[in-house]
Design a protein around this motif. Structure first.
Motif, PDB file in Angstrom:
ATOM      1  N   GLU A  66       0.832  -1.207   0.000  1.00 45.41           N
ATOM      2  CA  GLU A  66       0.000   0.000   0.000  1.00 45.41           C
ATOM      3  C   GLU A  66       0.866   1.256   0.000  1.00 45.41           C
ATOM      4  O   GLU A  66       0.606   2.207  -0.736  1.00 45.41           O
ATOM      5  N   ARG A  67       1.900   1.278   0.821  1.00 44.38           N
ATOM      6  CA  ARG A  67       2.794   2.449   0.862  1.00 44.38           C
ATOM      7  C   ARG A  67       3.482   2.655  -0.488  1.00 44.38           C
ATOM      8  O   ARG A  67       3.607   3.777  -0.964  1.00 44.38           O
ATOM      9  N   THR A  68       3.913   1.572  -1.093  1.00 44.98           N
ATOM     10  CA  THR A  68       4.630   1.670  -2.363  1.00 44.98           C
ATOM     11  C   THR A  68       3.703   2.086  -3.498  1.00 44.98           C
ATOM     12  O   THR A  68       3.941   3.086  -4.177  1.00 44.98           O
ATOM     13  N   MET A  69       2.659   1.327  -3.716  1.00 42.47           N
ATOM     14  CA  MET A  69       1.780   1.589  -4.847  1.00 42.47           C
ATOM     15  C   MET A  69       0.861   2.778  -4.580  1.00 42.47           C
ATOM     16  O   MET A  69       0.439   3.448  -5.516  1.00 42.47           O
ATOM     17  N   GLY A  70       0.580   3.049  -3.318  1.00 40.22           N
ATOM     18  CA  GLY A  70      -0.251   4.208  -2.981  1.00 40.22           C
ATOM     19  C   GLY A  70       0.367   5.503  -3.456  1.00 40.22           C
ATOM     20  O   GLY A  70      -0.333   6.398  -3.953  1.00 40.22           O
ATOM     21  N   SER A  71       1.683   5.625  -3.338  1.00 38.66           N
ATOM     22  CA  SER A  71       2.333   6.862  -3.785  1.00 38.66           C
ATOM     23  C   SER A  71       2.279   6.990  -5.301  1.00 38.66           C
ATOM     24  O   SER A  71       2.136   8.088  -5.839  1.00 38.66           O
ATOM     25  N   VAL A  72       2.374   5.863  -6.002  1.00 34.63           N
ATOM     26  CA  VAL A  72       2.270   5.897  -7.467  1.00 34.63           C
ATOM     27  C   VAL A  72       0.862   6.322  -7.864  1.00 34.63           C
ATOM     28  O   VAL A  72       0.680   7.225  -8.690  1.00 34.63           O
ATOM     29  N   TYR A  73      -0.147   5.687  -7.281  1.00 38.38           N
ATOM     30  CA  TYR A  73      -1.529   6.030  -7.612  1.00 38.38           C
ATOM     31  C   TYR A  73      -1.847   7.476  -7.248  1.00 38.38           C
ATOM     32  O   TYR A  73      -2.510   8.175  -7.995  1.00 38.38           O
ATOM     33  N   PHE A  74      -1.386   7.917  -6.080  1.00 41.53           N
ATOM     34  CA  PHE A  74      -1.654   9.281  -5.635  1.00 41.53           C
ATOM     35  C   PHE A  74      -1.135  10.283  -6.667  1.00 41.53           C
ATOM     36  O   PHE A  74      -1.818  11.248  -7.002  1.00 41.53           O
ATOM     37  N   ASN A  75       0.062  10.055  -7.174  1.00 41.32           N
ATOM     38  CA  ASN A  75       0.642  10.968  -8.163  1.00 41.32           C
ATOM     39  C   ASN A  75      -0.009  10.844  -9.533  1.00 41.32           C
ATOM     40  O   ASN A  75       0.004  11.792 -10.316  1.00 41.32           O
ATOM     41  N   ALA A  76      -0.580   9.687  -9.834  1.00 41.15           N
ATOM     42  CA  ALA A  76      -1.203   9.473 -11.144  1.00 41.15           C
ATOM     43  C   ALA A  76      -2.657   9.949 -11.205  1.00 41.15           C
ATOM     44  O   ALA A  76      -3.184  10.172 -12.298  1.00 41.15           O
TER      45      ALA A  76
END
Length: 163
Positions: free
Chosen positions: A131-141
């Motif tokens: 969640e921490r890893t992919m959450g930052s990608v999704y948040f920016n996308a």
């Protein structure tokens, strides 16, 4: 050697190996260090008649094999960093050269999802780490996908049928 008999060859620059040998320390099994097992050598005959020594890697070293970053200790730190970097690189490309929203979604679902999630089944990461890893990608996308990223996380992560 079977590989050479069928016309193939082993590339030493792409080859390595791990030796997982155990010892007991106060009754607890622990892996021996690379230094403790370094007397073992694997060499491969080459097509020109020479032999190539395949390097032994320490068990904590993460390497990419068949498109997946992994190590024998199943430490997910490096693989997750690589996933995050790959995802954020995609978002940076969108910042530099934005796509139409439908093409951004197409890029995410057809190109990015397979590349990002291919190795996750073999990764020993907790749901929180993912969640921490992919959450930052999704948040920016999110802005490129047509979503307001400033709404609360609970609303951002709702399944589409409830939004």
């Amino acid at each position: 050697m079977l590989v050479q008999a069928t016309g193939g060859a082993v590339k030493p620059s792409k080859s390595f190996w791990y030796l997982m040998s155990w010892k007991f320390d106060r009754g607890k099994a622990v892996l021996k260090s690379k230094e403790e097992v370094s007397r073992h050598v694997i060499s491969i005959p080459q097509s020109d008649g020479t032999t190539a020594v395949i390097p032994l890697e320490a068990n904590h070293v993460t390497k990419k094999t068949l498109g997946v970053w992994s190590n024998p200790l199943n430490n997910p730190t490096v693989p997750l960093e690589k996933l995050k970097t790959k995802g954020l690189d995609w978002v940076d490309k969108l910042r530099v050269r934005p796509l139409e929203r439908k093409n951004t979604w197409l890029s995410l679902t057809v190109q990015q999802y397979p590349g990002l999630f291919y190795g996750l089944s073999s990764l020993y990461a907790s749901p929180d780490e993912l969640e921490r890893t992919m959450g930052s990608v999704y948040f920016n996308a999110l802005p490129f996908l047509g979503f307001n990223r400033n709404i609360t996380k609970a609303y951002r992560t709702l399944p589409s049928e409830y939004q």
